[in-house]
Structure formats: structure tokens, C-alpha cells
Design a protein around this motif. Structure first.
Motif, PDB file in Angstrom:
ATOM      1  N   ALA A   1       0.811  -1.220   0.000  1.00  0.00           N
ATOM      2  CA  ALA A   1       0.000   0.000   0.000  1.00  0.00           C
ATOM      3  C   ALA A   1       0.841   1.265   0.000  1.00  0.00           C
ATOM      4  O   ALA A   1       0.429   2.288  -0.552  1.00  0.00           O
TER       5      ALA A   1
ATOM      6  N   HIS B   1       0.704   9.018   2.184  1.00  0.00           N
ATOM      7  CA  HIS B   1      -0.675   8.542   2.236  1.00  0.00           C
ATOM      8  C   HIS B   1      -1.271   8.837   3.605  1.00  0.00           C
ATOM      9  O   HIS B   1      -0.579   8.772   4.611  1.00  0.00           O
ATOM     10  N   THR B   2      -2.568   9.099   3.620  1.00  0.00           N
ATOM     11  CA  THR B   2      -3.255   9.228   4.899  1.00  0.00           C
ATOM     12  C   THR B   2      -3.497   7.827   5.453  1.00  0.00           C
ATOM     13  O   THR B   2      -3.448   6.835   4.716  1.00  0.00           O
TER      14      THR B   2
ATOM     15  N   LYS C   1      -6.297   6.682   6.374  1.00  0.00           N
ATOM     16  CA  LYS C   1      -7.508   6.162   5.732  1.00  0.00           C
ATOM     17  C   LYS C   1      -7.204   5.560   4.367  1.00  0.00           C
ATOM     18  O   LYS C   1      -7.768   4.535   3.994  1.00  0.00           O
ATOM     19  N   GLU C   2      -6.318   6.213   3.608  1.00  0.00           N
ATOM     20  CA  GLU C   2      -5.943   5.675   2.297  1.00  0.00           C
ATOM     21  C   GLU C   2      -5.249   4.328   2.440  1.00  0.00           C
ATOM     22  O   GLU C   2      -5.537   3.392   1.695  1.00  0.00           O
TER      23      GLU C   2
ATOM     24  N   SER D   1      -7.783   1.658   3.459  1.00  0.00           N
ATOM     25  CA  SER D   1      -8.621   1.286   2.323  1.00  0.00           C
ATOM     26  C   SER D   1      -7.874   0.398   1.343  1.00  0.00           C
ATOM     27  O   SER D   1      -8.398  -0.613   0.870  1.00  0.00           O
ATOM     28  N   THR D   2      -6.633   0.752   1.048  1.00  0.00           N
ATOM     29  CA  THR D   2      -5.823  -0.044   0.124  1.00  0.00           C
ATOM     30  C   THR D   2      -5.548  -1.425   0.693  1.00  0.00           C
ATOM     31  O   THR D   2      -5.678  -2.428  -0.013  1.00  0.00           O
TER      32      THR D   2
END
Length: 79
Positions: free
Chosen positions: A16, A23-24, A26-27, A30-31
């Protein structure tokens, strides 16, 4: 699929963040969830305390472990 254990998050987590971009959380979450093909039911599974999802808890703990490891590496390199 069941929520993976902490030690099973290494590969998806590193995948990821492997593009070198910022990246946050959350990102990344999600990934990682997409890589692991977790269902909405999997992601909704709560800890016994009902204060956090199992996935968020494991991913947060894993992120802390990674940060500590990086800190230790930096301390060793710059001793």
C-alpha cells in the motif's frame, strides 16, 4: 475472509505504501482492505469492547510497530 493477524499485515501494508508517496491512514487502510479483499462485514467486526473495529485496531497497532522499528533503525544508523 477473516481479519488477518498482525503478522499477516506486512505484505499488504508495504504494498500500500510502496509507491513512495505520502498517504493518509484512511488511504492505507482502504488499500490494505482492498488487497486483502475484506468484505464490509469483515470491516465492521468490532472488538469485544465495541469501541473500535478489529481491522482498525490491528492496522493501528501494526503502524505503531513499524514506526518503532524505523525509529530503532535510525537510532542505530546515527549512533
Amino acid at each position: 475472509m477473516a481479519i488477518p493477524k498482525y503478522n499477516e499485515l506486512y505484505d499488504p501494508f508495504l504494498t500500500a505504501i510502496s509507491d513512495g508517496k505520502i498517504h493518509t491512514a484512511k488511504e492505507v487502510a482502504s488499500t490494505v482492505a482492498n488487497i486483502l479483499q475484506l468484505s464490509p462485514e469483515d470491516l465492521a467486526e468490532q472488538l469485544p469492547s465495541q469501541r473500535q473495529t478489529t481491522f482498525a485496531n490491528r492496522l493501528n497497532c501494526f503502524e505503531i510497530i513499524i514506526i518503532i522499528c524505523l525509529f530503532v533503525i535510525l537510532v542505530i544508523l546515527f549512533e
